[in-house]
Design a protein around this motif. Sequence first.
Motif, PDB file in Angstrom:
ATOM      1  N   ARG A 117       2.553   6.533  -5.896  1.00  0.00           N
ATOM      2  CA  ARG A 117       3.577   7.448  -5.390  1.00  0.00           C
ATOM      3  C   ARG A 117       4.993   7.019  -5.760  1.00  0.00           C
ATOM      4  NH1 ARG A 117       6.312   8.057  -0.499  1.00  0.00           N
ATOM      5  NH2 ARG A 117       5.294   6.232   0.375  1.00  0.00           N
ATOM      6  N   LEU A 118       5.336   5.735  -5.583  1.00  0.00           N
ATOM      7  CA  LEU A 118       6.689   5.264  -5.838  1.00  0.00           C
ATOM      8  C   LEU A 118       6.807   4.411  -7.099  1.00  0.00           C
ATOM      9  CD1 LEU A 118       8.022   4.402  -2.263  1.00  0.00           C
ATOM     10  CD2 LEU A 118       8.505   6.395  -3.655  1.00  0.00           C
ATOM     11  N   LEU A 119       5.720   4.216  -7.804  1.00  0.00           N
ATOM     12  CA  LEU A 119       5.782   3.404  -9.018  1.00  0.00           C
ATOM     13  C   LEU A 119       6.784   3.933 -10.041  1.00  0.00           C
ATOM     14  CD1 LEU A 119       2.172   2.169  -9.878  1.00  0.00           C
ATOM     15  CD2 LEU A 119       4.187   0.817  -9.320  1.00  0.00           C
ATOM     16  N   PRO A 120       6.882   5.250 -10.249  1.00  0.00           N
ATOM     17  CA  PRO A 120       7.858   5.741 -11.235  1.00  0.00           C
ATOM     18  C   PRO A 120       9.297   5.327 -10.931  1.00  0.00           C
ATOM     19  CG  PRO A 120       6.299   7.482 -10.688  1.00  0.00           C
ATOM     20  CD  PRO A 120       6.053   6.367  -9.717  1.00  0.00           C
ATOM     21  N   ASN A 121       9.608   5.013  -9.679  1.00  0.00           N
ATOM     22  CA  ASN A 121      10.969   4.608  -9.318  1.00  0.00           C
ATOM     23  C   ASN A 121      11.291   3.182  -9.739  1.00  0.00           C
ATOM     24  OD1 ASN A 121      10.976   7.104  -8.115  1.00  0.00           O
ATOM     25  ND2 ASN A 121      11.067   6.346  -6.021  1.00  0.00           N
ATOM     26  N   VAL A 122      10.268   2.305  -9.789  1.00  0.00           N
ATOM     27  CA  VAL A 122      10.531   0.892 -10.069  1.00  0.00           C
ATOM     28  C   VAL A 122      10.128   0.469 -11.484  1.00  0.00           C
ATOM     29  CG1 VAL A 122      10.295   0.280  -7.635  1.00  0.00           C
ATOM     30  CG2 VAL A 122       8.289   0.143  -9.123  1.00  0.00           C
ATOM     31  N   MET A 123       9.278   1.259 -12.136  1.00  0.00           N
ATOM     32  CA  MET A 123       8.801   0.846 -13.451  1.00  0.00           C
ATOM     33  C   MET A 123       9.890   0.805 -14.522  1.00  0.00           C
ATOM     34  SD  MET A 123       5.793  -0.306 -13.449  1.00  0.00           S
ATOM     35  CE  MET A 123       5.714  -0.458 -15.226  1.00  0.00           C
ATOM     36  N   PRO A 124      10.872   1.708 -14.523  1.00  0.00           N
ATOM     37  CA  PRO A 124      11.898   1.632 -15.576  1.00  0.00           C
ATOM     38  C   PRO A 124      12.615   0.278 -15.625  1.00  0.00           C
ATOM     39  CG  PRO A 124      12.001   3.756 -14.512  1.00  0.00           C
ATOM     40  CD  PRO A 124      11.030   2.946 -13.723  1.00  0.00           C
ATOM     41  N   SER A 125      12.920  -0.311 -14.467  1.00  0.00           N
ATOM     42  CA  SER A 125      13.603  -1.605 -14.482  1.00  0.00           C
ATOM     43  C   SER A 125      12.671  -2.693 -15.001  1.00  0.00           C
ATOM     44  CB  SER A 125      14.107  -1.949 -13.082  1.00  0.00           C
ATOM     45  OG  SER A 125      13.034  -2.032 -12.161  1.00  0.00           O
ATOM     46  N   LEU A 126      11.397  -2.634 -14.646  1.00  0.00           N
ATOM     47  CA  LEU A 126      10.442  -3.619 -15.162  1.00  0.00           C
ATOM     48  C   LEU A 126      10.311  -3.500 -16.675  1.00  0.00           C
ATOM     49  CD1 LEU A 126       7.061  -4.696 -13.634  1.00  0.00           C
ATOM     50  CD2 LEU A 126       7.175  -4.097 -16.042  1.00  0.00           C
ATOM     51  N   ILE A 127      10.187  -2.280 -17.161  1.00  0.00           N
ATOM     52  CA  ILE A 127      10.057  -2.048 -18.611  1.00  0.00           C
ATOM     53  C   ILE A 127      11.295  -2.568 -19.345  1.00  0.00           C
ATOM     54  CG2 ILE A 127       9.958  -0.230 -20.369  1.00  0.00           C
ATOM     55  CD1 ILE A 127       8.227   1.379 -18.329  1.00  0.00           C
ATOM     56  N   GLU A 128      12.459  -2.370 -18.748  1.00  0.00           N
ATOM     57  CA  GLU A 128      13.700  -2.865 -19.346  1.00  0.00           C
ATOM     58  C   GLU A 128      13.693  -4.386 -19.454  1.00  0.00           C
ATOM     59  OE1 GLU A 128      18.218  -1.665 -18.472  1.00  0.00           O
ATOM     60  OE2 GLU A 128      17.352  -2.919 -16.880  1.00  0.00           O
ATOM     61  N   GLU A 129      13.029  -5.053 -18.519  1.00  0.00           N
ATOM     62  CA  GLU A 129      13.018  -6.519 -18.479  1.00  0.00           C
ATOM     63  C   GLU A 129      12.045  -7.130 -19.487  1.00  0.00           C
ATOM     64  OE1 GLU A 129      14.988  -9.591 -17.412  1.00  0.00           O
ATOM     65  OE2 GLU A 129      15.322  -7.770 -16.224  1.00  0.00           O
ATOM     66  N   VAL A 130      11.102  -6.337 -19.991  1.00  0.00           N
ATOM     67  CA  VAL A 130      10.035  -6.891 -20.832  1.00  0.00           C
ATOM     68  C   VAL A 130      10.541  -7.488 -22.152  1.00  0.00           C
ATOM     69  CG1 VAL A 130       7.978  -6.294 -22.187  1.00  0.00           C
ATOM     70  CG2 VAL A 130       8.167  -5.548 -19.803  1.00  0.00           C
ATOM     71  N   PRO A 131      11.315  -6.763 -22.980  1.00  0.00           N
ATOM     72  CA  PRO A 131      11.694  -7.330 -24.289  1.00  0.00           C
ATOM     73  C   PRO A 131      12.423  -8.672 -24.205  1.00  0.00           C
ATOM     74  CG  PRO A 131      12.079  -4.971 -24.260  1.00  0.00           C
ATOM     75  CD  PRO A 131      11.759  -5.351 -22.861  1.00  0.00           C
TER      76      PRO A 131
ATOM     77  N   LYS B 147       0.827  -1.211   0.000  1.00  0.00           N
ATOM     78  CA  LYS B 147       0.000   0.000   0.000  1.00  0.00           C
ATOM     79  C   LYS B 147       0.859   1.259   0.000  1.00  0.00           C
ATOM     80  CE  LYS B 147      -4.010  -2.041   2.337  1.00  0.00           C
ATOM     81  NZ  LYS B 147      -4.879  -2.014   3.534  1.00  0.00           N
ATOM     82  N   GLU B 148       1.972   1.202   0.727  1.00  0.00           N
ATOM     83  CA  GLU B 148       2.835   2.386   0.833  1.00  0.00           C
ATOM     84  C   GLU B 148       3.715   2.581  -0.392  1.00  0.00           C
ATOM     85  OE1 GLU B 148       5.098   1.768   4.339  1.00  0.00           O
ATOM     86  OE2 GLU B 148       3.536   2.491   5.708  1.00  0.00           O
ATOM     87  N   LYS B 149       4.195   1.489  -0.983  1.00  0.00           N
ATOM     88  CA  LYS B 149       5.249   1.587  -1.986  1.00  0.00           C
ATOM     89  C   LYS B 149       4.782   1.325  -3.415  1.00  0.00           C
ATOM     90  CE  LYS B 149       8.525   1.885   1.247  1.00  0.00           C
ATOM     91  NZ  LYS B 149       9.435   3.050   1.422  1.00  0.00           N
ATOM     92  N   LEU B 150       3.893   0.360  -3.600  1.00  0.00           N
ATOM     93  CA  LEU B 150       3.557  -0.052  -4.968  1.00  0.00           C
ATOM     94  C   LEU B 150       2.291   0.597  -5.499  1.00  0.00           C
ATOM     95  CD1 LEU B 150       4.485  -3.821  -5.438  1.00  0.00           C
ATOM     96  CD2 LEU B 150       5.565  -1.791  -6.387  1.00  0.00           C
ATOM     97  N   GLN B 151       1.863   1.670  -4.882  1.00  0.00           N
ATOM     98  CA  GLN B 151       0.808   2.462  -5.483  1.00  0.00           C
ATOM     99  C   GLN B 151       1.479   3.609  -6.254  1.00  0.00           C
ATOM    100  OE1 GLN B 151      -3.067   2.595  -3.912  1.00  0.00           O
ATOM    101  NE2 GLN B 151      -2.482   1.686  -1.957  1.00  0.00           N
TER     102      GLN B 151
END
Length: 511
Positions: free
Chosen positions: A139-153, A133-137
Amino acid sequence: MDQAQGQPWAFVCVGILFGIVIFRWNINPLNDIPTAGRFSSSTWLSYLAALSFIRRGRETLQEGYRQYYGSAFKVALLDRWMVIISGPKMIEDIRRRPEDELSFTETVQTLLQYKYTVGRKMQDDPYHVVVVKEKLQNRLLPNVMPSLIEEVPPTVQKYMPVTDHEWTSVDVLAAALKVVARTSNRVFVGSPLCLNEEYNDVSVQFAVEIVKAGTVLFLFPDILKPIAAPIVSKVRRTTERALRHLRPIIQERRTAMQELGTDWPDKPEDVLQWIMDKAVAKQESDADIVERLLLLNLAAIHTSSSSITHVLYHLAEQPELLGPLREEIEASIETEGWTMSSFARMWKLDSLLRESQRYNGFTLASMMRIAMKDIVLANGMFIPKGTLLGAAAHPTHYDNGRLPNAEIFEPFRFARMREANGSEGSARLQFASTSSEYIAFGHGQLACPGRHFAANQLKAVLSYIILNYDFKLPETEDCCSRPQRPPNVYVSLAVLPPIGGTIQLRKRAVC
């Protein structure tokens, strides 16, 4: 002689037992709540009703919804009755109730039998849920999404391998599980562990084992559960397998926290570290940390893989959807790049996800709660302590009175509705938004806390697949009819995408 003398006493005992059962049935406070389903007019026939509900859960809920809309009815499960509510007023009533009246946490712990499948700490102090609730909503999603997006291809290319011109058959659900596990674990444990095939398989297997163990233990009386749990449950063994991969990482981070304090350069920003930030202060063991991590994986991996599977089936069934989706995705990425801002502009893709979730769903009932005390619902209906409640999700989403042509899959219906509403009211029609009319994620403060992360993960994965692949369903023997996706599987309250079903993929043909 002794045997003959004992027979009357045997009949007396049976008679007393029968009388107790009938007495308990007649004084059951849930008797005043109407019942939906077959064979459920008496205590004995209710067991047949429970067996029938395993096969006919969807039809039973629809029947109850039609007869008792705006109120409540009950259905027979194998171990208990479940009260199902419907209508906006009742849904809002459930939404507003605090945890000390109607508890979602107690529901999860009961259904998965936390007391016997995982450590006691998970039940007494489920702070890992607060972490989400604190981290993955947002507010902090922009910090972790770039690494996830990098992992997709690289992930999609590995688990959905294709050639330029040849169609390749892909097991949709199996591939989706692999893709979601690896991309989720990029955020949960970081790289390079997210690349470890065995660890990803363990994180998937944990969910399977805890659901299986919880379901089986549910059927045992409480007095036998401590005895049955070590035999039935493989959850601890699965946790130990995960711990072998995670222990070196956890130990390294413990050392850094001891030497450098609560913050240091290059401190990992992933779910494991967020849990450790709290766990170390609570002096929890490595096994406790891993168990909490896997419990969060339980929700993230299986719900998102189900969503991807359903969407890919729809795209293979209706490949004409690819044109407008590609146009929207390419325009968004050209403007914003591979970012959350870009995903927010993809109204058609968002609509496809929301419509697929509405049309298919994860479960026939949502907003599950257990009554922590005796309560009276908004319609005056008495609910005793310990009662399991839920909202009729599938019938709500198929109600033509609330959504025109609800029985028809219209992938862009919510995009059209958002365009018609303009900026006012548009947000409530997004995939991750909830309302009394759209309860796939639940509704209110206790709605799925990871849904915003899931929405962005799904858009990242599906955007890449849509831009790089062509789709179709396998050819049928009837060459004159258009192939149709295989049907979903309904087991009690669960909705499962077709298991073992395939679609045909190839690299996107560029004209």
